[in-house]
Design an enzyme around this catalytic site. Structure first.
Site, PDB file in Angstrom:
ATOM      1  N   GLU A 163       0.734  -1.177  -0.065  1.00  0.00           N
ATOM      2  CA  GLU A 163       0.064  -0.052  -0.172  1.00  0.00           C
ATOM      3  C   GLU A 163       0.825   1.287   0.209  1.00  0.00           C
ATOM      4  O   GLU A 163       0.642   2.265   0.651  1.00  0.00           O
ATOM      5  CB  GLU A 163      -1.126  -0.079   1.272  1.00  0.00           C
ATOM      6  CG  GLU A 163      -2.080  -1.186   0.912  1.00  0.00           C
ATOM      7  CD  GLU A 163      -3.125  -0.820   2.001  1.00  0.00           C
ATOM      8  OE1 GLU A 163      -3.138  -0.021   3.004  1.00  0.00           O
ATOM      9  OE2 GLU A 163      -3.989  -1.577   2.292  1.00  0.00           O
ATOM     10  N   GLU A 271      -5.306  -8.992   1.577  1.00  0.00           N
ATOM     11  CA  GLU A 271      -5.911  -9.086   2.706  1.00  0.00           C
ATOM     12  C   GLU A 271      -7.429  -8.896   2.481  1.00  0.00           C
ATOM     13  O   GLU A 271      -8.006  -8.240   1.212  1.00  0.00           O
ATOM     14  CB  GLU A 271      -5.739  -7.547   3.540  1.00  0.00           C
ATOM     15  CG  GLU A 271      -4.234  -7.372   4.095  1.00  0.00           C
ATOM     16  CD  GLU A 271      -4.065  -6.317   4.757  1.00  0.00           C
ATOM     17  OE1 GLU A 271      -4.885  -5.345   4.820  1.00  0.00           O
ATOM     18  OE2 GLU A 271      -2.918  -5.753   4.946  1.00  0.00           O
TER      19      GLU A 271
END
Length: 478
Positions: A163, A271
């Site tokens: 990220e 995730e």
């Protein structure tokens, strides 16, 4: 007869402890991961594993998620029972010995995807100013992670970053640096590892830049040797399916399926598991692993242990015991509905897809970088790549002599679970939901006491003893 068999059982256990079985390494072929021996597709059925969260990473005290074999044994038993075949570990210290933990998860048939970065300064790319963090010291750290985990056959891959691009603004300068890190990691692996280990990126699910991120990471740079900077896989941290009322359409799964159907690299959820509705029911699991989403390579549920963000499948109590949450039961139930034959079947058409050429035309959002000229390897970095880092800590698979956790595990109804023992998978195989032993999950009930109870006892029947004696006879005749 019973008493005479006990020495045989002891000998069998001793012999088994000396046999270090291993899962088969995994490689990328087009859109899928494949077992390099069986040629079956490897679908990730996984959980993100970072007990203690970021606070559990304490290199000053020589502690990380894979440094304590007793803890890993406890958790491997629980995860094996859940049915997972992969864990993702975010923060590791490349100077520590991870042999016990890696070997335990290998014994259980569980792969590991390792992040090479950490939240500490100098151990990741600075999202605001990536050029300030890309230096020889940083490369020494990430190459150290490669050295530490390269000899474990259950190391499935490495995440180059997580990220780094979490909005449009952070997408202006970071993409070339992420590909540069991947180039350096893959170059190092090619020179210092005896097998190929995939390297990829874990992206935030920011829909306005998602397709551009994916295109940027999977495209092929003309003239680049072996396309070393290209991602081998693409992970997506997605929490769009929330609660029992969600549908594939409302969660955007149908959109993702259409987008990634043409992917030339494996795509999976690095995730997932929205917690807006509690307990989580994980109704997205059958769809994610069903025929509508076969272009994806599965996913990793966030996360194993209950931390501040409230995503845990289990509670790790102060005394080291574990209490399963209702979320664990619900996920285990969903896993056991999966069609393993479907999961192991590759998409032959996807394997023939050609990656797009990198060009500005691939990027639609004006805020995301269209620059495919990568930063040069920083001073001193090429020497590390060519010669290797100094005095690396290199792991190896060791024998697993203890398979019974010393810590108690309690079901979600508060009752201690008996007969806990790590099961050794057959040589070369990985764990599957259908292999998971029944009885670890329990029905929702009252909360457990975190301080009562002893470790689960292990009981053997006469049938086990007879089988053990037979196995001993076979082994002693070899």
């Amino acid at each position: 007869m019973f008493s005479n068999m006990l020495p045989a059982v002891a000998l069998v256990a001793s012999l088994a402890a000396r046999v270090a079985v291993a899962v088969n390494p995994v490689e990328v072929r087009g859109q899928d991961f494949f077992d390099t021996v069986t040629n079956n597709r490897v679908m990730i059925v996984g959980v993100d594993y970072q007990p203690g969260g970021q606070a559990g990473y304490m290199p000053q005290r020589q502690i990380d998620a894979l440094s304590d074999g007793d803890v890993c044994l406890r958790d491997a038993v629980v995860l094996q029972s859940l049915g997972v075949n992969t864990i993702r570990v975010y923060n590791v210290d490349p100077t520590l010995n991870h042999d016990d933990c890696a070997s335990i998860f290998n014994y259980a048939g569980i792969y590991m995807i390792i992040d090479v970065n950490s939240p500490l300064g100098g151990e990741s790319i600075n999202r605001a100013e990536p050029w300030t963090s890309y230096h020889e010291g940083y490369l020494t750290r990430i190459f150290g992670v490669v050295e530490n985990f390269k000899n474990y056959p259950n190391t499935l891959g490495f995440f180059s970053a997580n990220e780094v691009m979490n909005d449009v603004e952070s997408s202006e300068f970071n993409p070339p640096y992420i590909r540069a890190v991947q180039r350096d990691l893959k170059n190092y692996i090619s020179k210092h590892v005896t097998r190929t280990i995939p390297v990829g990126y874990s992206a935030a699910d920011v829909r306005e830049i998602l397709e551009d991120q994916w295109n940027y990471m999977q495209c092929s740079v003309q003239g680049e040797d072996d396309n070393l900077s290209r991602s081998d896989f693409f992970g997506l941290n997605s929490y769009s399916w929330c609660g029992g009322d969600a549908t594939p359409q409302s969660a955007g799964y149908t959109t993702l399926a259409a987008l990634f159907d043409s992917s030339t690299i494996p795509v999976f959820f690095s995730e997932y598991g929205c917690n807006e509705v509690k307990p989580r029911v994980f109704e997205e699991v059958p769809y994610l692993y069903g025929p509508e989403m076969t272009m994806l390579s599965g996913g990793l549920v966030y996360e194993y242990s209950q931390e501040e963000a409230d995503y845990g499948l289990v509670d790790i109590n102060d005394n080291g015991t574990v209490s399963l949450r209702v979320d664990f039961d619900n996920l285990q139930t969903q896993y056991r509905t999966l069609n393993i034959t479907l999961l192991e079947t590759g998409n032959s058409t996807a394997a023939t897809l050609t990656p797009p050429r990198c060009s500005a035309n691939l990027i639609s959002n004006a805020g995301l970088s269209k620059n495919f000229t990568l930063p040069r390897v920083p001073p001193g970095g090429q020497q590390l790549i060519d010669n290797g880092i100094d005095n690396p800590t290199q792991g190896r698979i060791v024998d697993v002599s203890n398979t019974r956790p010393s810590q108690a595990v309690y079901g979600s109804n508060g009752q201690q679970i008996q007969n806990l023992e790590l099961r050794q998978v057959a040589n070369g195989e990985s764990n599957t939901p259908t292999d998971a032993s029944s009885g670890t999950g329990t029905n929702p009930a009252s909360s457990p006491s975190p301080t009562t109870g002893a470790a689960g006892k292990v009981e053997f029947g006469v049938g086990y003893l007879m089988a053990a004696a037979a196995m001993m006879a076979v082994w002693t005749s070899i």
